[in-house]
Design an enzyme around this catalytic site. Structure first.
Site, PDB file in Angstrom:
ATOM      1  N   VAL A  63       0.800  -1.226   0.000  1.00 42.40           N
ATOM      2  CA  VAL A  63       0.000   0.000   0.000  1.00 42.40           C
ATOM      3  C   VAL A  63       0.829   1.270   0.000  1.00 42.40           C
ATOM      4  O   VAL A  63       0.306   2.351  -0.297  1.00 42.40           O
ATOM      5  CB  VAL A  63      -0.994   0.042   1.195  1.00 42.40           C
ATOM      6  CG1 VAL A  63      -2.057  -1.015   1.055  1.00 42.40           C
ATOM      7  CG2 VAL A  63      -0.267  -0.055   2.531  1.00 42.40           C
ATOM      8  N   TYR A 156       1.336   6.365  16.209  1.00 45.01           N
ATOM      9  CA  TYR A 156       0.118   5.657  15.817  1.00 45.01           C
ATOM     10  C   TYR A 156      -1.110   6.559  15.932  1.00 45.01           C
ATOM     11  O   TYR A 156      -1.912   6.666  14.995  1.00 45.01           O
ATOM     12  CB  TYR A 156      -0.047   4.415  16.698  1.00 45.01           C
ATOM     13  CG  TYR A 156      -1.282   3.612  16.415  1.00 45.01           C
ATOM     14  CD1 TYR A 156      -1.393   2.847  15.255  1.00 45.01           C
ATOM     15  CD2 TYR A 156      -2.353   3.600  17.305  1.00 45.01           C
ATOM     16  CE1 TYR A 156      -2.537   2.105  14.987  1.00 45.01           C
ATOM     17  CE2 TYR A 156      -3.495   2.861  17.058  1.00 45.01           C
ATOM     18  CZ  TYR A 156      -3.582   2.110  15.896  1.00 45.01           C
ATOM     19  OH  TYR A 156      -4.715   1.384  15.634  1.00 45.01           O
ATOM     20  N   LYS A 160      -3.895   7.976  13.103  1.00 45.88           N
ATOM     21  CA  LYS A 160      -5.326   7.690  13.209  1.00 45.88           C
ATOM     22  C   LYS A 160      -6.142   8.987  13.201  1.00 45.88           C
ATOM     23  O   LYS A 160      -7.216   9.054  12.596  1.00 45.88           O
ATOM     24  CB  LYS A 160      -5.607   6.867  14.468  1.00 45.88           C
ATOM     25  CG  LYS A 160      -4.938   5.487  14.449  1.00 45.88           C
ATOM     26  CD  LYS A 160      -5.543   4.585  13.403  1.00 45.88           C
ATOM     27  CE  LYS A 160      -4.603   4.011  12.418  1.00 45.88           C
ATOM     28  NZ  LYS A 160      -5.202   3.065  11.464  1.00 45.88           N
TER      29      LYS A 160
END
Length: 259
Positions: A63, A156, A160
């Site tokens: 990806v 992280y 998000k």
């Protein structure tokens, strides 16, 4: 069969939430493109879909690689003439560590997979969706959107939060093409993502918390199942959610209300 005749692209489809969502979309009639970089896992999911009488294509791609993603989305669209649903699910927990111990390489890898990967998925798929409209669903998290107390999660949580911002900007940008963009924000879900999480000295920045009944009020500490998220993805992909866009949905049993 509410997705009969639709074509769905699922990234990170080999395991966990991606696998559960791919199976659920296929059960609802969609032809599913399974995208990931682990061929054996994707083949297992494809075989399960085929045994149920539905169809699936395996799309080997990374990806974070533009050429891979463009080739994969172009191939799926060329085979079926359209892409109606995109579940941008691929992601990693990356490294959790105090900010002074989080290396630039740790930071860059998390940003690459979670943000660049989501961007490339949508960037390459949207040209194939504009003619007929459709639904994009992004996997974010309670971290960075409603929970900020998990120690060492600065990289992280930042990705998000960025995914939610991306979705809300794109919800307006793509509304003219009848493309909806929504976000699922899971809490603790039984998947293998923790196997790929590196934690270093997070206890140094942990915030003391104690919940005798467990951190998931609805189930007294028992994590949700990947299938629970798959059912939510199906709803957001379907016409039942036709007036919902730019919306985060927390699926955590009340976990993020505590922490």
């Amino acid at each position: 069969m509410e997705l009969q005749g639709k074509v769905a692209l699922v990234t990170g489809a080999g395991s966990g939430i991606g696998r559960a969502a791919a199976l659920r979309l296929a059960q609802a009639g969609a032809h599913v493109g399974l995208l990931g970089h682990t061929g054996n896992e994707l083949e297992s999911v494809a075989e399960e879909i085929r045994l149920s009488g539905r169809k699936a294509d395996i799309l080997l791609a990374d990806v974070v690689n533009e050429a891979d993603m463009r080739q994969a989305t172009d191939r799926l669209a060329a085979m079926h003439g359209r892409i109606d649903v995109v579940f941008a699910n691929a992601g990693i927990n990356g490294t959790w560590a105090p900010i002074e111990e989080l290396s630039p390489d740790d930071w860059d890898r998390t940003m690459a997979v979670n943000l660049r990967g989501t961007y490339l998925t949508i960037h390459c798929a949207v040209p194939h969706m504009k003619a007929t409209g459709g639904s994009i669903v992004i996997t974010s998290s309670i971290n960075g959107t409603r929970t900020f107390s998990n120690p060492g999660t600065v990289a992280y949580a930042t990705t998000k939060a960025g995914q939610l911002a991306m979705a809300q900007v794109l919800a307006l940008e793509l509304a003219q093409y009848r493309i909806r963009v929504n976000v699922v924000c899971p809490g603790a879900i039984e998947t293998s993502i923790d196997d790929n999480t590196s934690k270093r000295n997070v206890e140094q920045v942990a915030i003391p918390r104690e919940f005798p009944e467990g951190q998931i009020p609805l189930t007294r500490g028992v994590p949700g199942a990947a299938e629970d998220v798959g059912n939510l993805v199906l709803f957001l992909a379907s016409d039942r959610a036709r007036h919902i866009t730019g919306t985060p949905v927390w699926i955590d049993g009340g976990q993020s209300l505590l922490i």
